[in-house]
Design an enzyme around this catalytic site. Structure first.
Site, PDB file in Angstrom:
ATOM      1  N   ASN A   1      -4.828  -7.032   9.733  1.00 50.96           N
ATOM      2  CA  ASN A   1      -6.188  -7.823   9.050  1.00 50.96           C
ATOM      3  C   ASN A   1      -5.604  -8.530   7.595  1.00 50.96           C
ATOM      4  O   ASN A   1      -5.303  -7.835   6.719  1.00 50.96           O
ATOM      5  CB  ASN A   1      -7.437  -6.903   8.707  1.00 50.96           C
ATOM      6  CG  ASN A   1      -8.447  -7.650   8.231  1.00 50.96           C
ATOM      7  OD1 ASN A   1      -8.739  -8.821   8.748  1.00 50.96           O
ATOM      8  ND2 ASN A   1      -9.392  -7.020   7.506  1.00 50.96           N
TER       9      ASN A   1
ATOM     10  N   ASP B   1      -8.849  -4.767  -2.419  1.00 50.53           N
ATOM     11  CA  ASP B   1      -8.163  -5.307  -1.256  1.00 50.53           C
ATOM     12  C   ASP B   1      -8.520  -4.013  -0.062  1.00 50.53           C
ATOM     13  O   ASP B   1      -8.422  -2.966  -0.284  1.00 50.53           O
ATOM     14  CB  ASP B   1      -6.555  -5.407  -1.361  1.00 50.53           C
ATOM     15  CG  ASP B   1      -6.100  -5.638  -0.037  1.00 50.53           C
ATOM     16  OD1 ASP B   1      -5.171  -4.663   0.542  1.00 50.53           O
ATOM     17  OD2 ASP B   1      -6.063  -6.953   0.435  1.00 50.53           O
TER      18      ASP B   1
ATOM     19  N   HIS C   1       0.768  -1.152   0.047  1.00 51.58           N
ATOM     20  CA  HIS C   1       0.156  -0.082   0.005  1.00 51.58           C
ATOM     21  C   HIS C   1       0.914   1.237   0.102  1.00 51.58           C
ATOM     22  O   HIS C   1       1.444   1.560   0.994  1.00 51.58           O
ATOM     23  CB  HIS C   1      -0.900  -0.109   1.288  1.00 51.58           C
ATOM     24  CG  HIS C   1      -1.783  -1.229   1.225  1.00 51.58           C
ATOM     25  ND1 HIS C   1      -3.052  -1.154   0.651  1.00 51.58           N
ATOM     26  CD2 HIS C   1      -1.712  -2.481   1.813  1.00 51.58           C
ATOM     27  CE1 HIS C   1      -3.813  -2.156   0.870  1.00 51.58           C
ATOM     28  NE2 HIS C   1      -2.813  -3.177   1.471  1.00 51.58           N
TER      29      HIS C   1
ATOM     30  N   ASP D   1       2.132  -7.044   2.079  1.00 53.45           N
ATOM     31  CA  ASP D   1       0.907  -6.332   2.763  1.00 53.45           C
ATOM     32  C   ASP D   1       1.549  -5.069   3.479  1.00 53.45           C
ATOM     33  O   ASP D   1       0.901  -4.718   4.654  1.00 53.45           O
ATOM     34  CB  ASP D   1       0.167  -7.294   3.333  1.00 53.45           C
ATOM     35  CG  ASP D   1      -1.396  -6.572   3.598  1.00 53.45           C
ATOM     36  OD1 ASP D   1      -2.323  -7.132   4.209  1.00 53.45           O
ATOM     37  OD2 ASP D   1      -1.545  -5.410   3.049  1.00 53.45           O
TER      38      ASP D   1
ATOM     39  N   ARG E   1      -0.406   4.405  -0.522  1.00 52.65           N
ATOM     40  CA  ARG E   1      -1.320   5.369   0.041  1.00 52.65           C
ATOM     41  C   ARG E   1      -1.417   6.618  -0.883  1.00 52.65           C
ATOM     42  O   ARG E   1      -2.052   7.559  -0.265  1.00 52.65           O
ATOM     43  CB  ARG E   1      -0.713   5.846   1.440  1.00 52.65           C
ATOM     44  CG  ARG E   1      -0.586   4.639   2.385  1.00 52.65           C
ATOM     45  CD  ARG E   1      -1.698   3.978   2.750  1.00 52.65           C
ATOM     46  NE  ARG E   1      -1.622   3.083   3.857  1.00 52.65           N
ATOM     47  CZ  ARG E   1      -2.457   2.051   4.072  1.00 52.65           C
ATOM     48  NH1 ARG E   1      -3.478   1.734   3.106  1.00 52.65           N
ATOM     49  NH2 ARG E   1      -2.333   1.171   5.241  1.00 52.65           N
TER      50      ARG E   1
END
Lengths: 305, 424
Positions: free
Chosen positions: B277, B151, B61, B304, B63
């Protein structure tokens, strides 16, 4: 001896520490019954930050501070900047900057007092965090048991019944009672039992009757009616049928066994009204014990050697 | 008239199998391996460090756009090359969600400006990732999106996911599933088990992930589509994927270092960097993940990488954002928890972190350390054993679960197209 900066739970407390607090509480009881005034917390300030509602715990901490001669300040979260989105870190720092010697905190999220204890240098007393712990409740429960059965609780049979899964009172009692050598049995509807209960220091029984016959202390936990609307339990009537301490079940108990409840009681749910008011019920005595225990905890934390 | 070639010489390196050699790179391509000319524009003495194909992260990620205070394409790329990564696939749960061609182009262009690792945007499956209508997947792929995922969230309707798979299958688009059932997750914050019960934290049953993976596999099988399962974390999930592969379903799967290096014990002291998560699981799940890596059920290790601003983590556990950063610790975790204990060889680790993800994504230039291949590789010194410190990370974020952990394996250089993108 108890000399920690904070009281966050009973999980990590040794038998010595638990007994030190309880012995100190007995001294506090003598103060309450005599002049009900002391100088132990003179010049000390305790902030009560309750993010969740409370009658017993809040007022007993408040009164405890005052009896000990200290200054208690109530943070009414409903009208505070928390509503404006102030984070816990800043609220805690604000209280510390206001010269708090200790913060007593109740919060809906597990671990909130642990978080503040890491961030602040003043003492933090956990008055209940989410489903995690309520150490002063367990301590007052032990105090009440000791006043009936003596200070040595080894082998004492304690039955805890009700919504164990969501109960911080149950957890704090599990850790404290097993540390002191008592034997804990639990009974609850299957969906109100925590996952992994087989790894807890407790014995599980399916039927209340099985546990009632040998119990020295029977502790009922409050049933929140929301559990039914959330689809977690069946009917409240079925709950009462299998898990309520009613007069018929009370008759199965040992004659000198005590009936306990952390409060507030849902009359007619986990306890039949007549049972709550019976001679074996020590619910009111627990509340008084709570005052003595909280005085002890505040003195030990604030006047830590 | 021939232009002078730009050359790079790596001396005294080792391949994963221990073969000692030098590498000679000309104009961004591996020209020679073994005996190499002594002279080059840039010379690096690897001093026995391993030369491994640059890692390919299928799941990170960055962002940007929208959450730049947590990370952006530049800081994320810096973190990537520091971790030995040459290519990163970034997820679309930005603000706005990357569900259209202009945003795909934005990410690609920005990555080109930054000019560190390659960044391949993953487009959303549904518009806004709202699970209502399908996003323009084919045109996003034509614009450069490498795969598709919602996702952060599952595609909530099985029918919608089925339509997405049918559409994807016709064009060989790759869908990546964040497998979760929202009603089973039900506000949980940690793995449902004894540790969450002790800490009074609401648990997430492994069933949430397993039920959803089963759904995706069955749908993909019916539509004869490929499906890639993101962040596999439980024993049950590994078994479902294993069975599906045995039945010929076109399923691939990834796991992350935190699922083979850590358990839900990390939540007992309410460390919010352990709030992830899917959540950290039990020791038995860790064993199953490792077995899944060994027998090929789990194809790839992805990070992740989930950067968060300290304001999002320095709060009560239940209020904290989910995720840990991972680009800069992934290799060391692989060495420490897979290679050193003997579960995977170093070559197998490189396969999971580079070659196999490159294959799944169709990135032919990556995952190969051979003459004629693009010079995308990393140099790693496995003799270094030190404390991993979040405060020294290149990422903007500091939320590493592994802050303070002692790990073996350090990336000392990352080369892409023959250019040194990172040097320790």
């Amino acid at each position: 001896m108890f000399s920690r900066k904070d009281l966050l739970g009973t999980k990590d407390l040794s038998a010595d520490e638990l007994n030190a607090i309880l012995a100190h509480a007995r001294k506090m009881e003598r103060i309450v019954k005599a002049e009900k005034k002391s100088d132990l917390l003179r010049g000390k300030s305790v902030f009560l930050a309750f993010y969740e509602n409370s009658t017993r715990t809040h007022s007993s901490f408040d009164h405890a501070v005052k009896i000990l001669g200290g200054t208690s300040v109530n943070l009414s979260v409903g009208s505070s900047s928390v509503k404006k989105g102030e984070v816990l870190l800043d609220t805690g720092a604000t209280l510390e900057s206001l010269a708090a010697d200790a913060v007593v905190m109740r919060h809906s999220m597990s671990g909130a007092p642990h978080f503040l204890a890491r961030e602040l240098s003043c003492g933090i007393v956990n008055a209940g965090d989410g489903c995690n712990e309520h150490p002063t409740q367990a301590l007052l429960d032990l105090y009440t048991m000791q006043s009936h059965f003596g200070t040595d609780l080894r082998g004492l049979e304690v039955l805890i019944c009700g919504d164990v899964r969501h109960s911080r009172v149950a957890r704090s009692n599990f850790w404290a009672l097993s540390t002191l050598g008592a034997r804990v049995t639990v009974v609850a509807p299957p969906t109100l039992m925590p996952k992994g209960i087989e790894n807890f220091p407790v014995r599980v029984v399916r039927d209340m009757e099985e546990g009632l016959k040998i119990a020295d202390a029977v502790m009922l936990l409050r049933l929140q009616s929301e559990r039914q609307s959330a689809g977690i339990i069946t009917g409240l009537d079925e709950y009462a049928q299998y898990y309520q301490l009613n007069a018929r079940r009370m008759a199965l108990m040992k004659k000198d066994a005590i009936i306990m409840h952390p409060g507030p009681v849902n009359r007619g749910a986990e306890l039949e009204s007549s049972v709550a008011d019976s001679a074996q019920s020590v619910i009111r005595e627990q509340v008084f014990g709570g005052l003595c225990v909280r005085m002890a905890v505040l003195d030990l934390i604030i006047n830590r050697k | 008239m021939s232009m002078k070639k730009i050359t790079l010489l790596i001396k005294n390196a080792r391949l994963a199998d221990g073969t000692e050699l030098d590498l000679y790179i000309e104009d961004g391509v591996i020209a020679r391996m073994g005996e190499c000319p002594e002279d080059a524009d840039t010379v690096i003495d690897a001093r026995g460090a391993y030369a491994l194909p640059a890692f390919v992260d299928m799941h990170a990620h960055f962002r940007e756009p929208g959450f730049e205070r947590k990370e952006d394409i530049e800081s994320g790329s810096r973190a990537a090359v520091k971790g030995g990564y040459g290519a990163v696939c970034c997820m679309p749960n930005t603000d706005p969600v990357i569900d259209n061609v202009p945003l795909v182009k934005y990410v690609l262009n920005r990555a080109q400006e930054v000019n560190l690792c390659k960044v391949y945007p993953i487009g959303a499956i549904t518009k806004g990732s709202k699970s209502e209508t399908l996003a323009n997947m084919r045109s996003m792929r034509d614009a450069g999106a490498i795969a598709f995922s919602d996702d952060g969230k599952p595609v909530s309707s099985a029918q919608l996911m089925r339509n997405a798979l049918t559409y994807a299958a016709a064009d060989n688009l790759l869908l990546i599933s964040h497998s979760e059932d929202a009603s089973l997750t039900d506000g949980g914050v940690a793995n449902e088990g004894v540790n969450a019960s002790i800490a009074g934290l609401r648990g997430i049953s492994p069933a949430s992930e397993e039920v959803s993976i089963a759904r995706e596999i069955i749908l993909a099988a019916h539509e004869n589509a490929r499906i890639h399962i993101a962040h596999v974390s439980t024993r049950g999930s590994v078994e479902i994927v294993r069975q599906a592969k045995a039945h010929g379903v076109k399923v691939t799967a990834e796991t992350c270092p935190h699922y083979f290096a850590a358990t839900d014990q990390e939540i007992l002291n309410f460390n919010t960097n352990a709030k992830i998560n899917p959540p950290l699981r039990t020791g038995d799940d860790v064993a199953a993940i490792i077995e899944g890596l060994r027998d090929g059920t789990i194809d790839a290790i992805a990070t992740d990488h989930a950067p968060h601003h300290i304001d999002d983590k320095r709060v009560e556990f239940a209020a904290a954002a989910f995720g840990s950063v991972g680009l800069e610790s992934a290799y060391a975790l692989g060495v420490t928890y897979l290679v050193e204990p003997g579960y995977l060889t170093l070559g197998e680790l490189a396969y999971k972190m580079s070659t196999r993800p490159a294959e799944i994504l169709g990135l032919g230039g990556f995952g190969r350390l051979e003459v004629g291949a693009p010079a995308h590789f990393t140099l790693a010194d496995n003799t270094v054993k030190e404390q991993f410190l979040a405060k020294n990370m290149a990422s903007k974020a500091r939320n590493s679960l592994f802050d303070g952990w002692t790990l073996s394996g350090k990336i000392i250089a990352t080369i892409l197209d023959g250019e040194v993108k990172f040097r320790a």
